[in-house]
Design an enzyme around this catalytic site. Structure first.
Site, PDB file in Angstrom:
ATOM      1  N   THR A   1      -4.749   5.987   2.180  1.00 40.93           N
ATOM      2  CA  THR A   1      -4.816   7.199   2.396  1.00 40.93           C
ATOM      3  C   THR A   1      -5.773   7.727   1.190  1.00 40.93           C
ATOM      4  OG1 THR A   1      -2.755   7.686   3.397  1.00 40.93           O
ATOM      5  CG2 THR A   1      -4.225   9.507   3.636  1.00 40.93           C
TER       6      THR A   1
ATOM      7  N   LYS B   1     -10.553  -1.383   8.005  1.00 34.76           N
ATOM      8  CA  LYS B   1      -9.331  -1.420   8.480  1.00 34.76           C
ATOM      9  C   LYS B   1      -9.501  -0.880   9.991  1.00 34.76           C
ATOM     10  CE  LYS B   1      -6.368   2.188   7.732  1.00 34.76           C
ATOM     11  NZ  LYS B   1      -5.462   3.050   7.311  1.00 34.76           N
TER      12      LYS B   1
ATOM     13  N   GLU C   1       0.825  -1.128   0.092  1.00 36.91           N
ATOM     14  CA  GLU C   1       0.074   0.117  -0.074  1.00 36.91           C
ATOM     15  C   GLU C   1       0.815   1.277   0.009  1.00 36.91           C
ATOM     16  OE1 GLU C   1      -2.497   2.544   3.442  1.00 36.91           O
ATOM     17  OE2 GLU C   1      -2.112   0.392   3.772  1.00 36.91           O
TER      18      GLU C   1
END
Length: 214
Positions: free
Chosen positions: A69, A129, A40
């Protein structure tokens, strides 16, 4: 095998944030050589979309590369256009989840509370998450919240490292997100990419042991 199924198998998602593109390339190489398969890279990293595109070509089927993000639909558009295979956010945004679903790209939103977790799944997220896991209470919080919500895949992120990954997995984590505890800033700044590779191998070995005993 879907991206989510592969993540459940691999268990570890390495996060790269704010690393210069040249160092990011070397970091990803070290992670890949160490056996990490999920990368990521966050949108507040210089050249993020070019990095995603390059790594998709360079590593082809060896790595699954996603954008982190992702805060809004515009970021989601750019991430998907660059070839991101999944998206992660620190927050819960219905529009981002919906945009990902339209393009058949998983979005794993950041959540803290039971209400947020359930809302995320209702919006269409296939996993969430749980962030920041460390500040929330680590494995104990994850274990407690999975009591009533054990049907929802939860990725534990925040303060997960070699010292507690077994405990987090035992608490029911679907997978773990690892940033500074794996992609260590001082190692990158000193050019010690071999240390990142060694730590990656140790973590992958722990996951393999856990898989073999469960």
């Amino acid at each position: 095998m879907t991206v989510l199924e592969q993540l459940n198998k691999e268990k570890i998602m390495a996060m790269i944030r704010g690393v210069h593109p040249d160092a990011a390339d070397r970091t990803v190489e070290a992670l890949a050589q160490g056996g990490i398969r999920f990368i990521e890279v966050t949108t507040n990293t210089e050249g993020v979309y070019a990095l995603i595109e390059r790594w998709r070509k360079t590593y082809d089927r060896d790595l699954i590369v996603g954008a982190g993000t992702v805060l809004d639909v515009e970021m989601a558009k750019q991430a998907i256009a660059s070839g991101a295979q999944f998206m992660v956010s620190p927050n819960l945004d219905e529009e981002v989840i919906a945009y990902g679903a339209i393009h058949h790209i998983d979005v794993y939103p950041g959540v803290m509370t039971p209400t947020e977790i359930v809302r995320a799944i209702k919006f269409g997220a296939k996993a969430v998450k749980v962030f920041p896991t460390g500040s929330l209470g680590g494995a104990s919080y994850l274990k407690e919240i999975r009591g009533p919500l054990n049907n929802i895949p939860m990725i534990a992120s925040g303060s997960v490292g070699l010292n507690n990954i077994r405990e987090i997995l035992h608490a029911g984590a679907f997978a773990v997100g690892m940033g500074g505890s794996l992609v260590k800033r001082d190692w990158i700044e000193s050019g010690n990419f071999s240390a990142i590779q060694r730590l990656a191998k140790e973590l992958v070995h722990v996951v393999a042991e856990e898989r073999a005993t469960h």
